[in-house]
Scaffold this motif. Structure first.
Motif, PDB file in Angstrom:
ATOM      1  N   LEU B  96       0.815  -1.217   0.000  1.00 28.34           N
ATOM      2  CA  LEU B  96       0.000   0.000   0.000  1.00 28.34           C
ATOM      3  C   LEU B  96       0.851   1.271   0.000  1.00 28.34           C
ATOM      4  O   LEU B  96       0.329   2.359  -0.219  1.00 28.34           O
ATOM      5  CB  LEU B  96      -0.925  -0.004   1.224  1.00 28.34           C
ATOM      6  N   SER B  97       2.146   1.119   0.245  1.00 30.73           N
ATOM      7  CA  SER B  97       3.020   2.296   0.223  1.00 30.73           C
ATOM      8  C   SER B  97       3.533   2.575  -1.189  1.00 30.73           C
ATOM      9  O   SER B  97       4.185   3.589  -1.422  1.00 30.73           O
ATOM     10  CB  SER B  97       4.205   2.083   1.163  1.00 30.73           C
ATOM     11  N   LEU B  98       3.230   1.675  -2.132  1.00 31.71           N
ATOM     12  CA  LEU B  98       3.798   1.818  -3.478  1.00 31.71           C
ATOM     13  C   LEU B  98       3.252   3.007  -4.277  1.00 31.71           C
ATOM     14  O   LEU B  98       4.026   3.670  -4.959  1.00 31.71           O
ATOM     15  CB  LEU B  98       3.631   0.507  -4.261  1.00 31.71           C
ATOM     16  N   PRO B  99       1.932   3.307  -4.216  1.00 30.20           N
ATOM     17  CA  PRO B  99       1.454   4.450  -5.007  1.00 30.20           C
ATOM     18  C   PRO B  99       2.168   5.759  -4.675  1.00 30.20           C
ATOM     19  O   PRO B  99       2.581   6.493  -5.577  1.00 30.20           O
ATOM     20  CB  PRO B  99      -0.037   4.517  -4.663  1.00 30.20           C
ATOM     21  N   VAL B 100       2.346   6.042  -3.371  1.00 33.01           N
ATOM     22  CA  VAL B 100       2.994   7.308  -3.013  1.00 33.01           C
ATOM     23  C   VAL B 100       4.477   7.283  -3.387  1.00 33.01           C
ATOM     24  O   VAL B 100       5.071   8.312  -3.734  1.00 33.01           O
ATOM     25  CB  VAL B 100       2.766   7.670  -1.524  1.00 33.01           C
ATOM     26  N   LYS B 101       5.079   6.085  -3.357  1.00 31.53           N
ATOM     27  CA  LYS B 101       6.474   5.960  -3.805  1.00 31.53           C
ATOM     28  C   LYS B 101       6.575   6.230  -5.304  1.00 31.53           C
ATOM     29  O   LYS B 101       7.562   6.801  -5.782  1.00 31.53           O
ATOM     30  CB  LYS B 101       7.030   4.576  -3.465  1.00 31.53           C
ATOM     31  N   SER B 102       5.546   5.797  -6.015  1.00 27.49           N
ATOM     32  CA  SER B 102       5.501   6.042  -7.450  1.00 27.49           C
ATOM     33  C   SER B 102       5.393   7.542  -7.740  1.00 27.49           C
ATOM     34  O   SER B 102       6.087   8.066  -8.614  1.00 27.49           O
ATOM     35  CB  SER B 102       4.310   5.280  -8.046  1.00 27.49           C
ATOM     36  N   VAL B 103       4.535   8.227  -6.975  1.00 21.52           N
ATOM     37  CA  VAL B 103       4.392   9.685  -7.126  1.00 21.52           C
ATOM     38  C   VAL B 103       5.738  10.370  -6.872  1.00 21.52           C
ATOM     39  O   VAL B 103       6.168  11.240  -7.636  1.00 21.52           O
ATOM     40  CB  VAL B 103       3.320  10.228  -6.147  1.00 21.52           C
ATOM     41  N   ASN B 104       6.426   9.934  -5.799  1.00 23.48           N
ATOM     42  CA  ASN B 104       7.730  10.532  -5.485  1.00 23.48           C
ATOM     43  C   ASN B 104       8.753  10.267  -6.591  1.00 23.48           C
ATOM     44  O   ASN B 104       9.571  11.129  -6.895  1.00 23.48           O
ATOM     45  CB  ASN B 104       8.240  10.026  -4.135  1.00 23.48           C
ATOM     46  N   GLY B 105       8.672   9.073  -7.178  1.00 24.42           N
ATOM     47  CA  GLY B 105       9.570   8.768  -8.299  1.00 24.42           C
ATOM     48  C   GLY B 105       9.389   9.768  -9.431  1.00 24.42           C
ATOM     49  O   GLY B 105      10.360  10.273 -10.000  1.00 24.42           O
ATOM     50  N   LEU B 106       8.122  10.097  -9.734  1.00 19.63           N
ATOM     51  CA  LEU B 106       7.838  11.078 -10.790  1.00 19.63           C
ATOM     52  C   LEU B 106       8.361  12.462 -10.397  1.00 19.63           C
ATOM     53  O   LEU B 106       8.975  13.151 -11.200  1.00 19.63           O
ATOM     54  CB  LEU B 106       6.329  11.163 -11.041  1.00 19.63           C
ATOM     55  N   LEU B 107       8.120  12.837  -9.120  1.00 18.85           N
ATOM     56  CA  LEU B 107       8.563  14.161  -8.650  1.00 18.85           C
ATOM     57  C   LEU B 107      10.083  14.283  -8.691  1.00 18.85           C
ATOM     58  O   LEU B 107      10.627  15.375  -8.800  1.00 18.85           O
ATOM     59  CB  LEU B 107       8.066  14.414  -7.219  1.00 18.85           C
ATOM     60  N   GLN B 108      10.760  13.132  -8.600  1.00 16.42           N
ATOM     61  CA  GLN B 108      12.228  13.147  -8.630  1.00 16.42           C
ATOM     62  C   GLN B 108      12.770  13.026 -10.051  1.00 16.42           C
ATOM     63  O   GLN B 108      13.985  12.957 -10.248  1.00 16.42           O
ATOM     64  CB  GLN B 108      12.783  11.998  -7.772  1.00 16.42           C
ATOM     65  N   GLY B 109      11.859  12.947 -11.035  1.00 18.51           N
ATOM     66  CA  GLY B 109      12.298  12.798 -12.414  1.00 18.51           C
ATOM     67  C   GLY B 109      12.866  11.421 -12.696  1.00 18.51           C
ATOM     68  O   GLY B 109      13.799  11.269 -13.471  1.00 18.51           O
ATOM     69  N   PRO B 111      11.092   8.401 -13.955  1.00 15.96           N
ATOM     70  CA  PRO B 111       9.871   7.721 -14.405  1.00 15.96           C
ATOM     71  C   PRO B 111      10.015   6.192 -14.389  1.00 15.96           C
ATOM     72  O   PRO B 111       9.034   5.483 -14.181  1.00 15.96           O
ATOM     73  CB  PRO B 111       9.680   8.244 -15.830  1.00 15.96           C
ATOM     74  N   ARG B 112      11.248   5.706 -14.577  1.00 14.92           N
ATOM     75  CA  ARG B 112      11.427   4.249 -14.592  1.00 14.92           C
ATOM     76  C   ARG B 112      11.150   3.655 -13.209  1.00 14.92           C
ATOM     77  O   ARG B 112      10.499   2.630 -13.086  1.00 14.92           O
ATOM     78  CB  ARG B 112      12.847   3.908 -15.047  1.00 14.92           C
ATOM     79  N   ASP B 113      11.645   4.339 -12.156  1.00 21.45           N
ATOM     80  CA  ASP B 113      11.374   3.884 -10.794  1.00 21.45           C
ATOM     81  C   ASP B 113       9.884   3.982 -10.481  1.00 21.45           C
ATOM     82  O   ASP B 113       9.306   3.088  -9.861  1.00 21.45           O
ATOM     83  CB  ASP B 113      12.155   4.740  -9.772  1.00 21.45           C
ATOM     84  N   ALA B 114       9.287   5.091 -10.917  1.00 20.11           N
ATOM     85  CA  ALA B 114       7.854   5.291 -10.689  1.00 20.11           C
ATOM     86  C   ALA B 114       7.068   4.166 -11.358  1.00 20.11           C
ATOM     87  O   ALA B 114       6.138   3.587 -10.767  1.00 20.11           O
ATOM     88  CB  ALA B 114       7.428   6.648 -11.237  1.00 20.11           C
ATOM     89  N   GLY B 115       7.460   3.831 -12.587  1.00 13.87           N
ATOM     90  CA  GLY B 115       6.779   2.773 -13.335  1.00 13.87           C
ATOM     91  C   GLY B 115       6.933   1.413 -12.675  1.00 13.87           C
ATOM     92  O   GLY B 115       5.970   0.648 -12.572  1.00 13.87           O
ATOM     93  N   ALA B 116       8.159   1.150 -12.185  1.00 15.27           N
ATOM     94  CA  ALA B 116       8.420  -0.151 -11.540  1.00 15.27           C
ATOM     95  C   ALA B 116       7.542  -0.307 -10.299  1.00 15.27           C
ATOM     96  O   ALA B 116       6.944  -1.374 -10.077  1.00 15.27           O
ATOM     97  CB  ALA B 116       9.898  -0.269 -11.169  1.00 15.27           C
ATOM     98  N   ASN B 117       7.442   0.752  -9.491  1.00 18.78           N
ATOM     99  CA  ASN B 117       6.620   0.678  -8.280  1.00 18.78           C
ATOM    100  C   ASN B 117       5.138   0.516  -8.619  1.00 18.78           C
ATOM    101  O   ASN B 117       4.421  -0.223  -7.948  1.00 18.78           O
ATOM    102  CB  ASN B 117       6.831   1.924  -7.415  1.00 18.78           C
ATOM    103  N   LEU B 118       4.709   1.201  -9.662  1.00 20.42           N
ATOM    104  CA  LEU B 118       3.306   1.118 -10.062  1.00 20.42           C
ATOM    105  C   LEU B 118       2.980  -0.275 -10.613  1.00 20.42           C
ATOM    106  O   LEU B 118       1.947  -0.863 -10.293  1.00 20.42           O
ATOM    107  CB  LEU B 118       3.004   2.194 -11.111  1.00 20.42           C
ATOM    108  N   ALA B 119       3.904  -0.813 -11.421  1.00 17.09           N
ATOM    109  CA  ALA B 119       3.716  -2.163 -11.968  1.00 17.09           C
ATOM    110  C   ALA B 119       3.684  -3.191 -10.843  1.00 17.09           C
ATOM    111  O   ALA B 119       2.868  -4.115 -10.839  1.00 17.09           O
ATOM    112  CB  ALA B 119       4.843  -2.484 -12.953  1.00 17.09           C
ATOM    113  N   ARG B 120       4.572  -2.997  -9.870  1.00 20.25           N
ATOM    114  CA  ARG B 120       4.605  -3.868  -8.688  1.00 20.25           C
ATOM    115  C   ARG B 120       3.264  -3.827  -7.957  1.00 20.25           C
ATOM    116  O   ARG B 120       2.716  -4.864  -7.564  1.00 20.25           O
ATOM    117  CB  ARG B 120       5.665  -3.335  -7.731  1.00 20.25           C
TER     118      ARG B 120
END
Lengths: 215, 267
Positions: B96-109, B111-120
């Motif tokens: 359940l912590s993955l969506p906000v981690k994905s948002v942070n990945g995007l904010l940090q520029g 997108p690959r990390d954000a995508g990995a967390n979202l896919a997970r």
């Protein structure tokens, strides 16, 4: 392993000042460390440092997977630590400036207690690695020693980076520091032993007695 | 703002004001190449004593009981064996912590990390039965990219600030304390879900943290209850680990930087 071509050979052999790390790496890879002037024939290289950590981890995992009671495991971890780590220099570094003012027998007693303390303390951590595996991923020269990198794969957690610092400055190839996800064992123990020593007003004999109960 | 966190804001503001007011500034010190910036040490030590007492009397015993109900860990664990209830809670909460981690990945520029967390999150929420199991790692090699808003602030160039020990939450810095509040506010789950559901998500995430505490209880006990100066030891270990996670070791202490490596043979 890098194969030296006639093109790369001269580039890597001459400019020691500009690319020493690469130079050492190539030397190590070619197994040519013995050719370096002034270095003994048995000098440590990346491959040797890596092999040391591989052997040490192999023994640690044998103990972890043996399913023995904790107390027995800690004794065996201590033995592995004594065999593969430079306990003398770690104990000396942890004691800080006081090490120079301490008589040899008092230091030896402290060193022995310290070794048992490390065996129990880090043994308890290693037990949390049950069901995991550590993979050695590389080795490179760093300052006067070698850094061996490894990755610990734990169940249900992101992989953890574990780095080992290996040196032959004691006359043997031994590791003297472990850095787990940035947490430097030597730095932590220097702080911890410093605090324990302060509690005993600088009495190393009393510190050694405390260490036998700690960890 | 999600309604369940509205009461938190004045508390956080009050805590930060109190800390700033209590501060009698002392300059950062170097300890074995590691920068310790702790002007609020006296206040932090009081909070530490409170946290330590709480851990000894409440959190530790509960965690040990949780652990006792799970598998016996003195036996070698077969990686293919079914996971225990404790690990299930840890997994579900972490998922359940993955969506906000994905948002942070995007904010940090990133997108690959954000995508990995979202896919997970997508794989484990469905095939992994609400995140209880982790097929994303087991079958797809899709591991978590751990991050938070504190890291986002670091990427944006915000300085770390002073070290803080927060009640209940433990070690932090001024930058991370702001990040912890911001993470609650930007979490998409709390915006998509309403009251009771958001409360359940929050509860599960807290339980997951407690599960981690249970699983790594020996380490926490060792540092907190076994240390000669548990405050200094916690501070040092936490700062080293946090800076490593943020890739910020280079500024002060970096094992890769020749000049800063601790070399006991040179003493």
């Amino acid at each position: 392993m890098t194969i030296m071509t006639p093109m790369t050979m001269p580039r890597s052999w001459t400019p020691i000042r500009t690319d020493r790390r690469r130079f050492l790496g190539l030397i190590a890879c070619a197994g040519g460390a013995a050719l370096l002037p002034g270095r003994p024939a048995f000098a440590l290289d990346s491959a040797g440092a890596r092999a040391l950590i591989d052997r040490s981890l192999g023994e640690v995992y044998q103990v972890i997977n043996s399913g023995q009671p904790a107390a027995q495991m800690y004794q065996q971890f201590e033995a592995i630590f004594a065999r593969y780590a430079d306990v003398d220099v770690i104990a000396r570094s942890a004691l800080g400036p006081m090490a120079r003012q301490t008589d040899a027998p008092v230091f030896a007693d402290y060193r022995q207690s310290f070794q048992g303390y490390i065996g129990r303390k880090y043994g308890a951590r290693f037990r949390e690695f049950i069901g995991s595996r550590i993979e050695v991923t590389g080795a490179r020269p760093l300052k006067s020693f070698y850094a061996v990198t490894s990755v610990a794969h734990l169940n249900g957690r992101a992989p953890m980076e574990v780095e080992w610092h290996v040196s032959d400055r004691s006359g043997q190839d031994l590791y003297f520091n472990i850095i787990i996800e940035g947490v430097n064992m030597l730095a932590s123990e220097r702080a911890e032993i410093g605090a324990m020593l302060a509690r005993r007003q600088g009495d190393v004999t009393a510190l050694a007695a405390d260490l036998r109960q700690a960890g | 703002m999600p309604p369940i966190f509205r009461p938190l804001v004045p508390v956080a503001a009050l805590a930060l004001t109190a800390l700033v007011a209590a501060g009698c500034a002392s300059a950062p010190v170097q300890q074995d190449g590691i920068t310790i910036n702790d002007p609020y040490e006296a206040q932090n030590r009081r909070v530490h004593a409170f946290n330590k007492g709480l851990d000894a009397r409440v959190i530790g015993p509960v965690a040990n009981r949780l652990k006792g109900s799970d598998e016996d860990d003195s036996a070698p664990r077969d990686p293919d064996a079914p996971i225990g209830p404790l690990q299930m809670v840890i997994n579900a909460g972490r998922n359940l912590s993955l969506p906000v981690k994905s948002v942070n990945g995007l904010l940090q520029g990133k997108p690959r990390d954000a995508g990995a967390n979202l896919a997970r999150f997508a794989v484990n929420s469905t095939v992994g039965l609400g995140g209880i199991f982790d097929p994303a790692t087991d079958s797809f090699g899709l591991t978590e990219r751990n991050t938070d808003f504190g890291q986002t602030l670091a990427v944006w160039g915000v300085p770390e600030g002073a070290y803080l020990e927060l009640p209940l939450l433990g070690p932090s810095t001024q930058r991370d304390a702001v990040g912890q509040v911001a993470d609650l506010l930007i979490d998409p789950l709390y915006h998509l879900l309403d009251g009771p559901e958001a409360g359940a998500v929050f509860g599960l995430r807290v339980a997951s943290k407690a599960g981690d505490r249970a699983r790594f209880g020996d380490t926490v006990d060792g540092i907190l209850q076994g240390s000669a100066d548990s405050y200094a030891q916690t501070r040092l270990i936490w700062l080293m680990n946090r800076r490593f996670d943020l890739g910020e070791t280079r500024d002060d202490y970096d094992p890769y930087d020749d000049a800063e490596v601790m070399d006991p043979y040179q003493d």
